[in-house]
Design a protein around this motif. Sequence first.
Motif, PDB file in Angstrom:
ATOM      1  N   GLY A 171       5.474  -5.533   7.070  1.00  0.00           N
ATOM      2  CA  GLY A 171       4.365  -5.981   6.301  1.00  0.00           C
ATOM      3  C   GLY A 171       4.437  -5.867   4.796  1.00  0.00           C
ATOM      4  N   VAL A 172       5.845  -5.285   4.159  1.00  0.00           N
ATOM      5  CA  VAL A 172       5.835  -5.301   2.871  1.00  0.00           C
ATOM      6  C   VAL A 172       5.902  -6.690   2.115  1.00  0.00           C
ATOM      7  N   LEU A 173       6.719  -7.572   2.695  1.00  0.00           N
ATOM      8  CA  LEU A 173       6.913  -8.863   2.161  1.00  0.00           C
ATOM      9  C   LEU A 173       5.663  -9.503   2.086  1.00  0.00           C
ATOM     10  N   ARG A 174       4.882  -9.639   3.233  1.00  0.00           N
ATOM     11  CA  ARG A 174       3.953 -10.217   3.388  1.00  0.00           C
ATOM     12  C   ARG A 174       2.669  -9.799   2.421  1.00  0.00           C
ATOM     13  N   ALA A 175       2.722  -8.418   2.268  1.00  0.00           N
ATOM     14  CA  ALA A 175       2.036  -7.867   1.000  1.00  0.00           C
ATOM     15  C   ALA A 175       2.055  -8.451  -0.203  1.00  0.00           C
ATOM     16  N   LEU A 176       3.323  -8.344  -0.514  1.00  0.00           N
ATOM     17  CA  LEU A 176       3.996  -8.804  -1.936  1.00  0.00           C
ATOM     18  C   LEU A 176       3.805 -10.168  -2.361  1.00  0.00           C
ATOM     19  N   MET A 177       3.761 -10.973  -1.160  1.00  0.00           N
ATOM     20  CA  MET A 177       3.530 -12.446  -1.436  1.00  0.00           C
ATOM     21  C   MET A 177       2.278 -12.992  -1.453  1.00  0.00           C
ATOM     22  N   ASP A 178       1.565 -12.248  -0.660  1.00  0.00           N
ATOM     23  CA  ASP A 178       0.047 -12.595  -0.768  1.00  0.00           C
ATOM     24  C   ASP A 178      -0.485 -12.053  -2.193  1.00  0.00           C
ATOM     25  N   ARG A 179      -0.194 -11.064  -2.415  1.00  0.00           N
ATOM     26  CA  ARG A 179      -0.688 -10.393  -3.956  1.00  0.00           C
ATOM     27  C   ARG A 179      -0.258 -11.311  -4.859  1.00  0.00           C
ATOM     28  N   GLN A 180       0.948 -11.900  -4.668  1.00  0.00           N
ATOM     29  CA  GLN A 180       1.529 -12.605  -5.811  1.00  0.00           C
ATOM     30  C   GLN A 180       0.796 -13.911  -5.871  1.00  0.00           C
ATOM     31  N   VAL A 181       0.555 -14.421  -4.855  1.00  0.00           N
ATOM     32  CA  VAL A 181      -0.096 -15.807  -4.961  1.00  0.00           C
ATOM     33  C   VAL A 181      -1.629 -15.663  -5.461  1.00  0.00           C
ATOM     34  N   ARG A 182      -2.213 -14.531  -4.940  1.00  0.00           N
ATOM     35  CA  ARG A 182      -3.477 -14.250  -5.292  1.00  0.00           C
ATOM     36  C   ARG A 182      -3.741 -14.131  -6.966  1.00  0.00           C
TER      37      ARG A 182
END
Length: 400
Positions: A89-100
């Motif tokens: 889930g590292v990539l998911r967390a990074l990509m979601d944080r970036q879009v937010r």
Amino acid sequence: MDLELRPGTPQDYDEILRLDSLAFGEHFTQQDAADAFDGIPPTFTVATVAGQLVGVTGHYDFTMTVPGGALPVPGVTWVSVSPLHRRRGVLRALMDRQVRDFAAAGVPAAILTASEGGIYGRFGYGPASSTRRTVIDRRLTKLAQSGQKAGGEVRVLTAEQARPVLPELHRRWREQVPGALNRNESWWDHLFLDREQHRGGLSAKFYLAHPEGYLSYRVKDNWNDGIPALLCRITDYVIGSDEAHAALWQVLLGMDLFQTIESEQIPVDDPLPFLVDDFRQVRTTAVNDGLWVRPVDAAATLAARTYPVEIEAVIEVADPLLGDQRLALTGGPDGASCQPTDRPAQVSFGLAGLGSAYLGGHRLHTLARAGALRCDDPRLLTRLALAFSTDRAPFHGTSF
């Protein structure tokens, strides 16, 4: 796993390079680090576990040409996760944080180019343009109208001569092409570094310039037991007019020692096959995705472009991360407006589907057949497909 996310700092650069090296199988030198971080430093978000950096994503700030205008967009890059922390889930967390973070900053859309085709659709990015690899046997190819006076305005420039000339030619070109990205002065400085270790065994760049366009290329020696069979690889292809196109190609096709001309910079709708005496000699050996687009504020993204025909539709956009939107789009050749509405939706887009449609690089009927959008009114779908169409294929032109 106690995962923490935070903005990246210069103190993280060594670890970011280490992650990128592991992900892409390339060792970076101190010169590479200085070129990357001192010249055009990205904005980073990093993931850590127990203080150890295990993932990173970054972005550059661009202006992207859209039909009838331009859009400020972050270009996502430097995405890597430690091989010891995959599938957690590292990539998911990074990509979601970036879009937010993009949404909080008021960014209308984000873009990227993908190392793998199966990663970014699940984060709302849709492939919006295409690139191709073009291979030409120069010995068998010439312009059909060989007697035309096409090459007269072309100049051969050194790198020092090209540096002050090319940015303005590129600016004029990119304003014509949907998806094309700006290059600031630091970006141009970086391109002109032309480090030997990044040439792939080919020469330094050569430059051909016309008042309305230019191209750069590298050469690989191949004398084939005394028979010249050199390779020419076009590295930048900025053609601002039909006259520049004919002039530059007349010069390039007249290079007698070249056997093969190849490039991944020639757009899919380039007219060259129709201008040479043998259509088949302009061969497309591969077609791949180019720019990917993720609407962040779908209303602002849709309102930023013009539409070649008048269109009015209620569009629903599914965004699992930031929330679904229902929008009333009214647009035409002179501009557009797009506002939230409670009216029933006539067209439903998946987020990646809207990204794929936005620049006109993919037909809406094709996307509908794939389930990337739904429209129960065939006449409206046809009208909307015309509205999203463009007279030039989208092409970003700048690797990041």
